[in-house]
Design a protein around this motif. Structure first.
Motif, mmCIF file in Angstrom:
data_model
loop_
_atom_site.group_PDB
_atom_site.id
_atom_site.type_symbol
_atom_site.label_atom_id
_atom_site.label_comp_id
_atom_site.label_asym_id
_atom_site.label_seq_id
_atom_site.Cartn_x
_atom_site.Cartn_y
_atom_site.Cartn_z
ATOM 1 N N ALA A 149 -4.463 -7.069 -14.564
ATOM 2 C CA ALA A 149 -5.131 -6.916 -13.267
ATOM 3 C C ALA A 149 -4.363 -7.634 -12.155
ATOM 4 C CB ALA A 149 -6.556 -7.449 -13.358
ATOM 5 N N LEU A 150 -3.961 -8.867 -12.388
ATOM 6 C CA LEU A 150 -3.267 -9.639 -11.357
ATOM 7 C C LEU A 150 -1.901 -9.042 -11.039
ATOM 8 C CD1 LEU A 150 -3.338 -12.139 -9.552
ATOM 9 C CD2 LEU A 150 -2.275 -13.401 -11.421
ATOM 10 N N ALA A 151 -1.146 -8.680 -12.069
ATOM 11 C CA ALA A 151 0.170 -8.088 -11.826
ATOM 12 C C ALA A 151 0.051 -6.734 -11.138
ATOM 13 C CB ALA A 151 0.934 -7.960 -13.140
ATOM 14 N N SER A 152 -0.981 -5.971 -11.467
ATOM 15 C CA SER A 152 -1.188 -4.668 -10.813
ATOM 16 C C SER A 152 -1.477 -4.851 -9.330
ATOM 17 C CB SER A 152 -2.338 -3.914 -11.461
ATOM 18 O OG SER A 152 -2.050 -3.592 -12.780
ATOM 19 N N VAL A 153 -2.343 -5.790 -9.008
ATOM 20 C CA VAL A 153 -2.680 -6.037 -7.604
ATOM 21 C C VAL A 153 -1.453 -6.509 -6.840
ATOM 22 C CG1 VAL A 153 -4.007 -7.553 -6.085
ATOM 23 C CG2 VAL A 153 -5.132 -6.433 -8.001
ATOM 24 N N LEU A 154 -0.694 -7.425 -7.409
ATOM 25 C CA LEU A 154 0.505 -7.917 -6.731
ATOM 26 C C LEU A 154 1.551 -6.817 -6.551
ATOM 27 C CD1 LEU A 154 0.991 -11.404 -8.407
ATOM 28 C CD2 LEU A 154 0.326 -10.948 -6.054
ATOM 29 N N SER A 155 1.745 -6.011 -7.587
ATOM 30 C CA SER A 155 2.755 -4.960 -7.476
ATOM 31 C C SER A 155 2.352 -3.899 -6.467
ATOM 32 C CB SER A 155 3.024 -4.329 -8.839
ATOM 33 O OG SER A 155 1.884 -3.655 -9.303
ATOM 34 N N PHE A 156 1.086 -3.519 -6.456
ATOM 35 C CA PHE A 156 0.676 -2.519 -5.474
ATOM 36 C C PHE A 156 0.638 -3.103 -4.063
ATOM 37 C CE2 PHE A 156 -0.945 -0.226 -9.242
ATOM 38 C CZ PHE A 156 -0.183 0.915 -9.063
ATOM 39 N N GLY A 157 0.439 -4.406 -3.941
ATOM 40 C CA GLY A 157 0.588 -5.047 -2.639
ATOM 41 C C GLY A 157 2.025 -4.970 -2.151
ATOM 42 N N LEU A 158 2.960 -5.196 -3.081
ATOM 43 C CA LEU A 158 4.369 -5.074 -2.721
ATOM 44 C C LEU A 158 4.759 -3.619 -2.455
ATOM 45 C CD1 LEU A 158 6.017 -7.546 -5.246
ATOM 46 C CD2 LEU A 158 5.934 -7.788 -2.764
ATOM 47 N N MET A 159 4.105 -2.695 -3.146
ATOM 48 C CA MET A 159 4.419 -1.282 -2.957
ATOM 49 C C MET A 159 3.837 -0.728 -1.660
ATOM 50 S SD MET A 159 6.078 -0.001 -5.635
ATOM 51 C CE MET A 159 5.544 1.671 -5.840
ATOM 52 N N ALA A 160 2.862 -1.408 -1.107
ATOM 53 C CA ALA A 160 2.253 -0.927 0.134
ATOM 54 C C ALA A 160 3.269 -0.910 1.268
ATOM 55 C CB ALA A 160 1.051 -1.789 0.504
ATOM 56 N N GLY A 161 4.153 -1.900 1.308
ATOM 57 C CA GLY A 161 5.178 -1.957 2.350
ATOM 58 C C GLY A 161 6.093 -0.753 2.332
ATOM 59 N N PRO A 162 6.751 -0.464 1.197
ATOM 60 C CA PRO A 162 7.598 0.725 1.155
ATOM 61 C C PRO A 162 6.828 2.029 1.378
ATOM 62 C CG PRO A 162 8.157 -0.737 -0.646
ATOM 63 C CD PRO A 162 6.942 -1.310 0.012
ATOM 64 N N ALA A 163 5.586 2.096 0.943
ATOM 65 C CA ALA A 163 4.804 3.321 1.145
ATOM 66 C C ALA A 163 4.525 3.551 2.626
ATOM 67 C CB ALA A 163 3.500 3.255 0.361
ATOM 68 N N VAL A 164 4.182 2.494 3.337
ATOM 69 C CA VAL A 164 3.926 2.611 4.778
ATOM 70 C C VAL A 164 5.209 2.970 5.512
ATOM 71 C CG1 VAL A 164 3.323 1.281 6.839
ATOM 72 C CG2 VAL A 164 1.903 1.131 4.801
ATOM 73 N N VAL A 165 6.311 2.327 5.133
ATOM 74 C CA VAL A 165 7.591 2.628 5.780
ATOM 75 C C VAL A 165 7.997 4.063 5.501
ATOM 76 C CG1 VAL A 165 10.057 2.092 5.738
ATOM 77 C CG2 VAL A 165 8.387 0.261 5.832
ATOM 78 N N TRP A 166 7.771 4.527 4.255
ATOM 79 C CA TRP A 166 8.111 5.907 3.919
ATOM 80 C C TRP A 166 7.296 6.872 4.776
ATOM 81 C CZ3 TRP A 166 4.937 9.637 1.454
ATOM 82 C CH2 TRP A 166 5.585 10.830 1.188
ATOM 83 N N GLY A 167 6.011 6.606 4.910
ATOM 84 C CA GLY A 167 5.159 7.496 5.704
ATOM 85 C C GLY A 167 5.542 7.525 7.163
ATOM 86 N N HIS B 70 8.265 10.044 11.842
ATOM 87 C CA HIS B 70 9.141 9.942 13.008
ATOM 88 C C HIS B 70 10.354 10.856 12.889
ATOM 89 C CE1 HIS B 70 7.033 6.867 15.195
ATOM 90 N NE2 HIS B 70 6.917 6.144 14.088
ATOM 91 N N LEU B 71 10.891 10.994 11.685
ATOM 92 C CA LEU B 71 12.057 11.867 11.535
ATOM 93 C C LEU B 71 11.700 13.335 11.684
ATOM 94 C CD1 LEU B 71 14.048 10.149 8.683
ATOM 95 C CD2 LEU B 71 14.714 10.393 11.063
ATOM 96 N N VAL B 72 10.541 13.707 11.231
ATOM 97 C CA VAL B 72 10.138 15.111 11.360
ATOM 98 C C VAL B 72 9.819 15.458 12.801
ATOM 99 C CG1 VAL B 72 8.299 16.730 10.744
ATOM 100 C CG2 VAL B 72 9.369 15.347 8.982
ATOM 101 N N THR B 73 9.201 14.521 13.526
ATOM 102 C CA THR B 73 8.803 14.816 14.903
ATOM 103 C C THR B 73 9.889 14.474 15.924
ATOM 104 O OG1 THR B 73 7.742 12.648 15.110
ATOM 105 C CG2 THR B 73 6.376 14.493 14.381
ATOM 106 N N ASP B 74 10.920 13.746 15.529
ATOM 107 C CA ASP B 74 11.976 13.363 16.457
ATOM 108 C C ASP B 74 12.910 14.541 16.687
ATOM 109 O OD1 ASP B 74 13.549 11.829 18.106
ATOM 110 O OD2 ASP B 74 14.663 10.893 16.458
ATOM 111 N N THR B 75 13.251 14.781 17.937
ATOM 112 C CA THR B 75 14.107 15.930 18.258
ATOM 113 C C THR B 75 15.578 15.599 18.163
ATOM 114 O OG1 THR B 75 14.008 15.370 20.598
ATOM 115 C CG2 THR B 75 12.394 16.957 19.771
ATOM 116 N N GLY B 76 15.944 14.322 18.197
ATOM 117 C CA GLY B 76 17.360 13.957 18.218
ATOM 118 C C GLY B 76 17.971 13.719 16.861
ATOM 119 N N SER B 77 17.235 13.841 15.788
ATOM 120 C CA SER B 77 17.801 13.550 14.463
ATOM 121 C C SER B 77 18.332 14.825 13.807
ATOM 122 C CB SER B 77 16.756 12.898 13.569
ATOM 123 O OG SER B 77 15.666 13.755 13.394
#
Length: 123
Positions: A26-44, A49-56
């Motif tokens: 339980a503890l390792a799962s919570v910590l790992s998914f907390g760490l995974m939240a950062g990359p998931a938010v950045v990915w989203g 931004h890349l799909v809606t950006d006209t200059g890329s």
């Protein structure tokens, strides 16, 4: 005739051992998914931004979300492989889950560190 004189002794785990394994999972799962939240938010946000950006370019519109998605999915795939290997060895579900979750935690920490390096050296 069927008795060989050798008694089969089945070793049962105590409640404390099962509780410790469960808390570790339980503890390792919570910590790992907390760490995974950062990359998931950045990915989203990067994908949006890349799909809606006209200059890329079309290449960057495809490549950056794929890289960030790989960063998010890789720890989950590694944990699944470790869990399935543990189950093949005949272990109980919880006993096989502990190494898998610790693998997930370690891979999440590596993913988070990779994301931090990408941000530091991106400019």
């Amino acid at each position: 005739m069927g008795y060989s004189g050798i008694a089969e002794v089945r070793w049962e785990r105590t409640r404390a051992e099962r509780l410790t394994e469960g808390l570790t999972v339980a503890l390792a799962s919570v910590l790992s998914f907390g760490l995974m939240a950062g990359p998931a938010v950045v990915w989203g946000t990067t994908s949006w931004h890349l799909v809606t950006d006209t200059g890329s370019s079309a290449f960057s519109r495809l490549l950056a979300p794929v890289i960030f998605l790989a960063l998010v999915v890789l720890p989950l795939v590694l944990a699944r492989v470790v869990f399935r290997l543990g189950r093949r060895k005949g272990r109980e579900r919880l006993t096989a889950a502990v190494p898998a979750v610790l693998t997930l935690l370690g891979a999440s920490a590596v993913t988070f560190a990779a994301l931090c390096l990408i941000f530091v050296y991106a400019d």
